[in-house]
Design an enzyme around this catalytic site. Structure first.
Site, PDB file in Angstrom:
ATOM      1  CB  CYS A  95      20.722 -95.974 -65.036  1.00  0.00           C
ATOM      2  SG  CYS A  95      21.634 -97.537 -65.285  1.00  0.00           S
ATOM      3  CG  HIS A  99      19.300 -98.177 -61.320  1.00  0.00           C
ATOM      4  ND1 HIS A  99      19.510 -97.762 -62.508  1.00  0.00           N
ATOM      5  CD2 HIS A  99      18.799 -97.432 -60.669  1.00  0.00           C
ATOM      6  CE1 HIS A  99      18.995 -96.107 -62.152  1.00  0.00           C
ATOM      7  NE2 HIS A  99      18.165 -96.283 -60.686  1.00  0.00           N
ATOM      8  CD  GLN A 129      16.326 -94.301 -66.147  1.00  0.00           C
ATOM      9  OE1 GLN A 129      17.622 -94.122 -64.678  1.00  0.00           O
ATOM     10  NE2 GLN A 129      16.838 -95.010 -67.050  1.00  0.00           N
TER      11      GLN A 129
END
Length: 367
Positions: free
Chosen positions: A127, A263, A121
Site C-alpha cells: 500500500c 495503511h 495491490q
C-alpha cells in the site's frame, strides 16, 4: 442459484456462498479449507448485517474479501511500517511549503485529471508504494500537464534499503529512494506483479518522472492538511479497520476511530456530502470494485486530534519543480532485459513463430 445479497446470505448461507465462489472465481484446495472459508463468510455476513441495521453514515456490503477474517485480510492488504525511529515521519522540523496557502472550500483532484485510475495491490503489503506513486503522479500532472501512471513494482523490487516490498514500507522512505534514484519508471514499462522480485536494473534506470524532494504536513493539523490537499494529492497514512474491509458507500464516521497507522492511501480531495457532512476523499488500492469505485470518504472536522482513522498523523507529499529527465532509453520486451538508447527504438531481430521475440535489436526513429 441463491443470489448474492445480504438478505439471501442470511437466509441461505450455503447457497449464497456458492454464488459468491462462482462470482469471484474462488477455488479452495480441500473440503476443510472450503468449510473454513464458509465459516468466515457467515461471520462476515453477520458483521455486515449488524452494522447496516444501525443508523450509521456509511454502509457495508459483501465483496471479494468476504471469505477472509480481518486478521487474514490485514496481513495481505495493508502494509504500512514505521520508520527506523519508530515513527511515521521524517522529523519535527520538516518544512511545509503550503503554510501560507488559503485552502479551497472543496477540491477534487480526480475530476481535475490529476489522479490515475484505481489500482489493485492484491495480496501484497505494498500500500505504501501505491500511496507514493499516487501523490507523485499528481505532482507530475500539476507540473507538466501529463498524467503518467508510475511503477509500484519498481518500489517493491528496488527500494529495499529501508522498505520491505510486500512486507511493508513507508512513503517518506519511498520518496527518498526516488530522489536518490533520479526518478521512477512507468507502470507500462515496469508493471505490477503483486509479489516482490529481483530489481530490474535497466528499468530502474528509466527515470521517466522525477521529483526534487518531499515534505511532511504538520502533524495533527487539519487546516494544514486542507492547505496541502488544496494544492496537490497527498500521501496519507490511516488506521484501516475491519469496517473498511467491507466498506460500500457513505462517509465513515471518525469520532473514536482507531489511530494505529497500518495503511498508506491517497487524499485526493475533500468536500461535504448531501447532508452537509464534511469528508476527505481517499483513493485506495484494493481495486475498483471495492467501496465507491475504489474510493472511500472519511469524516472531516471531528474533535479527535488525529483526525478520522489517524489521517492527520503522517501526511506527506513530493516536491516537483524540475523538468523530467530527457533522453530516456527504451526497454525492449515484456521482461525488459535489453534496451535501446534514446533516438532508437526496439526492433525484434528473431522471433518464435511470430508469437514472441527471442532477440531484440535497435532501429533508428524520428525524434
Amino acid at each position: 442459484m441463491t443470489p448474492l445479497s445480504l438478505d439471501a446470505a442470511q437466509a441461505d448461507p450455503v447457497g449464497a456462498f456458492q454464488s459468491y465462489t462462482q462470482l469471484y472465481g474462488k477455488k479452495y484446495m480441500s473440503a476443510a479449507e472450503y468449510q473454513k472459508r464458509l465459516q468466515s463468510f457467515n461471520n462476515n455476513v453477520q458483521y455486515i448485517a449488524a452494522h447496516n441495521s444501525i443508523d450509521a453514515t456509511y454502509k457495508l456490503a459483501l465483496n471479494e474479501f468476504a471469505d477472509l477474517t480481518f486478521e487474514e485480510f490485514r496481513t495481505t492488504h495493508l502494509g504500512l511500517l514505521p520508520g527506523v525511529n519508530g515513527t511515521f515521519r521524517r522529523g519535527a522540523n520538516s518544512p511545509f511549503c503550503y503554510e501560507n496557502v488559503e485552502a479551497a472550500k472543496s477540491i477534487n483532484w480526480v475530476e481535475k485529471g490529476a489522479v490515475t485510475p484505481v489500482k489493485n495491490q492484491a495480496f501484497c503489503g505494498s500500500c505504501w508504494a501505491f500511496s507514493t506513486t499516487g501523490s507523485m503522479e499528481g505532482a507530475n500532472y500539476l507540473a507538466t500537464g501529463e498524467l503518467i501512471s508510475l511503477s509500484e513494482q519498481q518500489l517493491v523490487d528496488c527500494d529495499t534499503s529501508k522498505d520491505q516490498g510486500c512486507g511493508g514500507g513507508l512513503m517518506d522512505y519511498a520518496f527518498e529512494y526516488i530522489v536518490k534514484n533520479g526518478g521512477l519508471d512507468t507502470e507500462k514499462d515496469y508493471s505490477y506483479w503483486s509479489v516482490g522480485g529481483m530489481c530490474n536494473k535497466l528499468r530502474e534506470g528509466r527515470t521517466v518522472v522525477s521529483i526534487d524532494g518531499y515534505e511532511d504536513v504538520p502533524v495533527n493539523n487539519e487546516a494544514a492538511l486542507a492547505k496541502a490537499v488544496s494544492s496537490q494529492p497527498i500521501s496519507v497514512a490511516i488506521c484501516a479497520s475491519q469496517a473498511m474491509q467491507f466498506y460500500s458507500s457513505g462517509v465513515i464516521a471518525g469520532e473514536g476511530s482507531c489511530t494505529g497507522l497500518n495503511h498508506g492511501v491517497l487524499a485526493a480531495g475533500y468536500d461535504e456530502d448531501e447532508q452537509g457532512k464534511p469528508y476527505w476523499l481517499v483513493k485506495n488500492s484494493w481495486g475498483g470494485t471495492w467501496g465507491e469505485s475504489g474510493y472511500m470518504r472519511l469524516e472531516r472536522g471531528i474533535s479527535q486530534k488525529e483526525g478520522a482513522f489517524g489521517i492527520l498523523m503522517a501526511p506527506s507529499y513530493p516536491i516537483k519543480k524540475s523538468a523530467n529527465p530527457k533522453h530516456v532509453p527504451e526497454v525492449c520486451g515484456y521482461f525488459g532485459w535489453s534496451e535501446c538508447e534514446y533516438g532508437s527504438k526496439c526492433s525484434c531481430s528473431m522471433d518464435f513463430l511470430g508469437l514472441f521475440c527471442l532477440s531484440w535489436g535497435c532501429a533508428n526513429k524520428e525524434l
